[in-house]
Motif scaffolding. Sequence first.
Motif, PDB file in Angstrom:
ATOM      1  N   CYS A 165       1.518   5.160   0.206  1.00 14.42           N
ATOM      2  CA  CYS A 165       0.744   6.120   0.996  1.00 14.42           C
ATOM      3  C   CYS A 165       1.391   7.498   0.918  1.00 14.42           C
ATOM      4  O   CYS A 165       2.593   7.636   1.151  1.00 14.42           O
ATOM      5  N   ILE A 175       0.853  -1.187   0.000  1.00 12.13           N
ATOM      6  CA  ILE A 175       0.000   0.000   0.000  1.00 12.13           C
ATOM      7  C   ILE A 175       0.891   1.241   0.000  1.00 12.13           C
ATOM      8  O   ILE A 175       1.457   1.599   1.036  1.00 12.13           O
ATOM      9  N   ILE A 214      -6.178   5.724   5.180  1.00 15.73           N
ATOM     10  CA  ILE A 214      -5.326   4.543   5.316  1.00 15.73           C
ATOM     11  C   ILE A 214      -5.889   3.504   6.287  1.00 15.73           C
ATOM     12  O   ILE A 214      -5.750   2.301   6.067  1.00 15.73           O
ATOM     13  N   LEU A 274      -2.825  -2.199  -3.290  1.00 11.52           N
ATOM     14  CA  LEU A 274      -4.008  -1.443  -2.876  1.00 11.52           C
ATOM     15  C   LEU A 274      -3.580  -0.005  -2.671  1.00 11.52           C
ATOM     16  O   LEU A 274      -2.573   0.258  -2.004  1.00 11.52           O
ATOM     17  N   ASP A 275      -4.313   0.927  -3.234  1.00 14.31           N
ATOM     18  CA  ASP A 275      -4.036   2.338  -2.986  1.00 14.31           C
ATOM     19  C   ASP A 275      -4.539   2.700  -1.592  1.00 14.31           C
ATOM     20  O   ASP A 275      -5.537   2.144  -1.108  1.00 14.31           O
ATOM     21  N   ALA A 276      -3.873   3.649  -0.963  1.00 15.92           N
ATOM     22  CA  ALA A 276      -4.202   4.028   0.414  1.00 15.92           C
ATOM     23  C   ALA A 276      -5.595   4.640   0.551  1.00 15.92           C
ATOM     24  O   ALA A 276      -6.166   4.626   1.632  1.00 15.92           O
ATOM     25  N   VAL A 328       3.056  -1.047   4.153  1.00 17.81           N
ATOM     26  CA  VAL A 328       2.682   0.334   3.832  1.00 17.81           C
ATOM     27  C   VAL A 328       3.965   1.108   3.585  1.00 17.81           C
ATOM     28  O   VAL A 328       4.885   1.075   4.407  1.00 17.81           O
ATOM     29  N   ALA A 347      -8.416   1.403   4.485  1.00 16.33           N
ATOM     30  CA  ALA A 347      -7.735   0.543   3.511  1.00 16.33           C
ATOM     31  C   ALA A 347      -7.141  -0.680   4.206  1.00 16.33           C
ATOM     32  O   ALA A 347      -7.354  -1.817   3.771  1.00 16.33           O
ATOM     33  N   ILE A 348      -6.426  -0.465   5.296  1.00 12.07           N
ATOM     34  CA  ILE A 348      -5.805  -1.585   6.022  1.00 12.07           C
ATOM     35  C   ILE A 348      -6.865  -2.512   6.593  1.00 12.07           C
ATOM     36  O   ILE A 348      -6.745  -3.743   6.499  1.00 12.07           O
ATOM     37  N   ARG A 376       5.751   1.706  -4.624  1.00 13.47           N
ATOM     38  CA  ARG A 376       5.346   0.315  -4.865  1.00 13.47           C
ATOM     39  C   ARG A 376       6.567  -0.590  -5.008  1.00 13.47           C
ATOM     40  O   ARG A 376       6.608  -1.681  -4.446  1.00 13.47           O
ATOM     41  N   ILE A 402       1.073  -7.074   5.281  1.00 10.02           N
ATOM     42  CA  ILE A 402       0.736  -5.752   4.757  1.00 10.02           C
ATOM     43  C   ILE A 402       1.968  -4.876   4.869  1.00 10.02           C
ATOM     44  O   ILE A 402       2.559  -4.757   5.944  1.00 10.02           O
TER      45      ILE A 402
END
Length: 119
Positions: free
Chosen positions: A13, A11, A20, A88-90, A39, A23-24, A73, A37
């Motif tokens: 950010c 993710i 966020i 996944l975008d934040a 970030v 998203a998480i 990324r 995960i």
Amino acid sequence: MLAAEKISVVIPCFNADKYIEAAIRSVLAQEWPQLEIVVVDDGSSDNSSKLVRDKFPEVVLLRQANQGVAVARNNGISHAKGDWIAFLDADDIWLPGKLHAQWATLKATPAARMTYTAW
């Protein structure tokens, strides 16, 4: 039956402290047995990193100077330990069952090396 493969969710950010957390939580709601995960805070000036660190200690948090989403990324990928990578975008969320649906598609198509959803 759930797969044993570990999925790393990257993710990126940037100033996403308003989004966020949702998203998480949407990733954690996937109920995948082996989930990581990652970030990558891309130079945020808001409380994004603090929020992730305080509310989600299980999340790998990387911080970098602002270099853009592609670099963020790639940084996340380089630190990921999973067998598969998901993005996944934040400021986005996943619907329940998303990972299971994509996994079923991958398993049903043995030659596939990636899958994606509508955007």
